[in-house]
Scaffold this motif. Structure first.
Motif, PDB file in Angstrom:
ATOM      1  N   ASN A   3      28.075  -2.784 -25.187  1.00  0.00           N
ATOM      2  CA  ASN A   3      27.809  -1.489 -25.826  1.00  0.00           C
ATOM      3  C   ASN A   3      26.678  -0.724 -25.147  1.00  0.00           C
ATOM      4  O   ASN A   3      26.387   0.412 -25.524  1.00  0.00           O
ATOM      5  CB  ASN A   3      27.457  -1.713 -27.301  1.00  0.00           C
ATOM      6  N   ASP A   4      26.019  -1.349 -24.188  1.00  0.00           N
ATOM      7  CA  ASP A   4      24.979  -0.671 -23.410  1.00  0.00           C
ATOM      8  C   ASP A   4      25.638   0.466 -22.637  1.00  0.00           C
ATOM      9  O   ASP A   4      26.585   0.236 -21.870  1.00  0.00           O
ATOM     10  CB  ASP A   4      24.356  -1.680 -22.443  1.00  0.00           C
ATOM     11  N   PRO A   5      25.183   1.725 -22.810  1.00  0.00           N
ATOM     12  CA  PRO A   5      25.803   2.852 -22.092  1.00  0.00           C
ATOM     13  C   PRO A   5      25.851   2.673 -20.578  1.00  0.00           C
ATOM     14  O   PRO A   5      26.752   3.208 -19.929  1.00  0.00           O
ATOM     15  CB  PRO A   5      24.911   4.034 -22.482  1.00  0.00           C
TER      16      PRO A   5
ATOM     17  N   TRP B 242      29.143   1.081 -19.670  1.00  0.00           N
ATOM     18  CA  TRP B 242      30.399   1.770 -19.972  1.00  0.00           C
ATOM     19  C   TRP B 242      31.208   1.966 -18.687  1.00  0.00           C
ATOM     20  O   TRP B 242      30.637   2.125 -17.596  1.00  0.00           O
ATOM     21  CB  TRP B 242      30.116   3.141 -20.577  1.00  0.00           C
ATOM     22  N   PRO B 243      32.538   2.008 -18.804  1.00  0.00           N
ATOM     23  CA  PRO B 243      33.356   2.343 -17.624  1.00  0.00           C
ATOM     24  C   PRO B 243      33.074   3.770 -17.163  1.00  0.00           C
ATOM     25  O   PRO B 243      32.643   4.615 -17.954  1.00  0.00           O
ATOM     26  CB  PRO B 243      34.791   2.174 -18.135  1.00  0.00           C
TER      27      PRO B 243
ATOM     28  N   MET C  63      33.322  11.304 -19.306  1.00  0.00           N
ATOM     29  CA  MET C  63      33.752  12.027 -20.504  1.00  0.00           C
ATOM     30  C   MET C  63      32.538  12.555 -21.274  1.00  0.00           C
ATOM     31  O   MET C  63      32.500  13.719 -21.685  1.00  0.00           O
ATOM     32  CB  MET C  63      34.578  11.110 -21.397  1.00  0.00           C
ATOM     33  N   VAL C  64      31.538  11.695 -21.453  1.00  0.00           N
ATOM     34  CA  VAL C  64      30.315  12.113 -22.134  1.00  0.00           C
ATOM     35  C   VAL C  64      29.621  13.211 -21.340  1.00  0.00           C
ATOM     36  O   VAL C  64      29.142  14.208 -21.901  1.00  0.00           O
ATOM     37  CB  VAL C  64      29.371  10.908 -22.336  1.00  0.00           C
ATOM     38  N   PHE C  65      29.586  13.050 -20.019  1.00  0.00           N
ATOM     39  CA  PHE C  65      28.932  14.051 -19.173  1.00  0.00           C
ATOM     40  C   PHE C  65      29.637  15.398 -19.262  1.00  0.00           C
ATOM     41  O   PHE C  65      28.988  16.448 -19.280  1.00  0.00           O
ATOM     42  CB  PHE C  65      28.904  13.561 -17.726  1.00  0.00           C
ATOM     43  N   PHE C  66      30.968  15.398 -19.343  1.00  0.00           N
ATOM     44  CA  PHE C  66      31.711  16.656 -19.477  1.00  0.00           C
ATOM     45  C   PHE C  66      31.291  17.389 -20.749  1.00  0.00           C
ATOM     46  O   PHE C  66      31.101  18.616 -20.739  1.00  0.00           O
ATOM     47  CB  PHE C  66      33.214  16.386 -19.507  1.00  0.00           C
ATOM     48  N   VAL C  67      31.151  16.646 -21.855  1.00  0.00           N
ATOM     49  CA  VAL C  67      30.724  17.264 -23.109  1.00  0.00           C
ATOM     50  C   VAL C  67      29.315  17.835 -22.959  1.00  0.00           C
ATOM     51  O   VAL C  67      29.021  18.938 -23.443  1.00  0.00           O
ATOM     52  CB  VAL C  67      30.776  16.248 -24.265  1.00  0.00           C
TER      53      VAL C  67
END
Length: 560
Positions: A61-63, A66-67, A73-77
């Motif tokens: 669960n450590d960011p 993450w894949p 995806m998070v960066f796009f937001v």
């Protein structure tokens, strides 16, 4: 004294000073000085030779674990939110005159409603949100701020009352504050140091796009549908952002165990990633030696991977081992009085304030004869500053690298963060040229191309100058980057608020030439303050390191 930078009398190794190197593991050598890098975690694939900074945990669960698709995806937001953040300020700046006539108020009053109210809310909300993000995490802060921005935009889109407009802009400013300061920290949460170059560049570009591309678009909307529709469309954009944040942006805040709890090297002056960022793999109940021989005990197993629904949780509780609320509130106040923050606050704060000032003058100058531009045509004049800022953003990285390489070579291979400050020369030249030229051409009522070109010069210089100033703040406040940047942003917003209170009255009383002559002179003065900052900067960094100790619970900041 290397290249006119005075040596420090107290520390033999001043934070920020380092041996210039093209080694991809230079960051790891600095961050984990004294540790055996071969025993730390490395990247994979073509990056298998790179030591990861910061060191990820074994928790799925450590960011940092993450894949890549999830990180992107998070960066796009985050980038989408950054565009919205930049767009909000100049959203209806192309129609100040029309709004003033419709609401039966002076242009000065409308400028205060749209500008002063917004930046004052930004100033104080930044401090409050920063405290909450440390205590409860970033996800609830992002969601709450977007809802406030959405509510304020809906109110602005349907109001016919001046006071309601002021209140709605305050709501928007409170919401916008999070997207102004927390995106950089979120990028640091999910990407390793060697991965951050492209995301940071795209983040900077997104902010520039939001600021400079909005007026040409909103100008067309105002002409076709009216200024209220700008806020209504913006509200729809905020609704889309909220949905993306709910379903595509899990919590990125994560507290990691230290890599070596008894290891002193981690407290070295050159460390840029503190103990909360480093850890080694430990199995349940197992004792294991760290790379430095320290023994670390683990009393709990590696957590199970959260399901998608679990990741959607908004509330994750209050994070343990964080400072008190009063301590967090006090940090930016203390940081305001460090030499570097005082200098950067003046340079950065004044530069950004001038952008607010010139945006206000654009509507007044081009809506009047001999130009008599419509709101859509006024909006198109912002294509010049967009091009100028875009060119500056593309050149900042290569110029910084070139200056660092050449000056480090001349300094016997030693890099000093003060080498960044030479880029302020571009701001001094293009900024002063642009302001003086804008005042002269607008006063003489030259063809529109004249002031528009100078508008582009101003943004070119300001973008490079601000990038150098903020980068230097981060280098100088290795132990307190977030607090230092918070202090600089707070100063910028307060200064902008003061200027926007009387900007239009200033124009009316003194005229465009006089006002921008003064602006150009103040710009040169703030740039000249860079000379003593360059000479005494190393001693200032030493003093900051010896007197400010915020690093224990501070997140690593990234700035543009």
């Amino acid at each position: 004294m290397g290249l006119w930078i005075l040596e420090d009398r107290h520390l033999s190794r001043v934070p920020g000073t380092s041996v210039f190197s093209d080694d991809p593991n230079a960051a790891a050598v600095s961050a984990y000085d004294g540790l055996d890098l071969s025993k730390l975690k490395h990247g994979s694939g073509r990056n298998s030779h790179i030591v990861l900074v910061p060191q990820p945990s074994d928790d799925p669960n450590d960011p940092l674990n993450w894949p890549q698709w999830k990180k992107h995806m998070v960066f796009f937001v985050l980038v989408y939110g950054t565009v919205i953040c930049g767009a909000l300020g100049p959203l209806v700046s192309a129609d100040l005159v029309g709004i003033a006539a419709e609401l039966d108020r002076s242009i000065s009053a409308i400028a205060r409603a749209l500008g002063s109210a917004l930046v004052l809310a930004l100033a104080f909300a930044t401090v409050a949100w920063s405290v909450l993000s440390v205590k409860i995490g970033k996800r609830p802060v992002f969601l709450a701020s977007t809802l406030l921005m959405l509510a304020g935009s809906v109110i602005s889109g349907f109001t016919n009352d001046y006071n309601t407009l002021v209140g709605s802009r305050i709501l928007q400013g409170v919401g916008q504050a999070v997207l102004e300061f927390l995106v950089g920290a979120s990028i640091a949460d999910i990407y390793f140091t060697h991965e951050r170059g492209v995301p940071v560049a795209l983040w900077n570009l997104a902010l520039l796009d939001g600021i400079n591309v909005t007026p040409p678009i909103s100008g067309q909307v105002i002409t076709a549908l009216g200024w209220r529709w700008c806020f209504r469309i913006f509200a729809i954009s905020c609704g889309v952002l909220f949905i993306l944040q709910v379903f595509c942006m899990p919590e990125t805040t994560y507290q990691r165990a230290p890599i070596a709890a008894t290891s002193e090297p981690l407290r070295d002056a050159q460390s840029t990633e503190r103990k909360s960022d480093d850890d080694v793999r430990v199995d349940d109940g197992e004792k294991r030696e760290s790379p430095t021989g320290s023994v670390i005990n683990s009393s709990s197993a590696i957590p199970a991977k959260k399901t998608y629904l679990q990741e959607l949780s908004v509330w994750n509780g209050v994070y343990p081992d964080t400072p008190s609320v009063m301590t967090l509130l006090w940090r930016p106040v203390i940081a305001c009085f460090t030499p570097v923050c005082l200098w950067a606050g003046l340079l950065y704060g004044v530069a950004i304030t001038w952008l607010v000032l010139i945006a206000t003058s654009v509507a007044q100058i081009f809506s009047a004869p001999p130009y008599s531009f419509t709101p859509s045509s006024i909006g198109l004049t912002y294509m010049s500053p967009f091009i100028g800022a875009l060119l500056a953003a593309l050149l900042c990285g290569p110029l910084t690298d070139f200056a660092a390489r050449r000056m480090s070579k001349a300094n016997q291979g030693i890099f000093e963060p003060e080498f960044r400050l030479v880029l302020v020369i571009f701001y001094a030249f293009f900024g002063a040229l642009g302001f003086f030229g804008w005042g002269l051409s607008a006063q003489a009522q030259d063809p529109w191309i004249g002031p528009v070109v100078f508008f582009g010069c101003i943004n070119f210089g300001i973008t490079i100058g601000c990038s150098a100033a903020i980068g230097y703040v981060v280098d100088a406040h290795r132990q307190s980057a977030d607090s230092a940047l918070g202090a600089v942003i707070f100063f910028k917003n307060i200064f902008s608020f003061i200027i926007t209170l009387f900007i239009n009255d200033w124009f009316s009383a003194r005229g465009t030439l006089n006002v921008f002559g003064i602006v150009g002179g103040v710009t040169l003065f703030t740039c000249l303050l860079t000379i003593p900052m360059y000479i005494y900067g190393k001693r200032a960094r030493s003093w900051i390191h010896r007197t400010m100790h915020f690093d224990e619970n501070e997140t690593m900041a990234i700035a543009h």
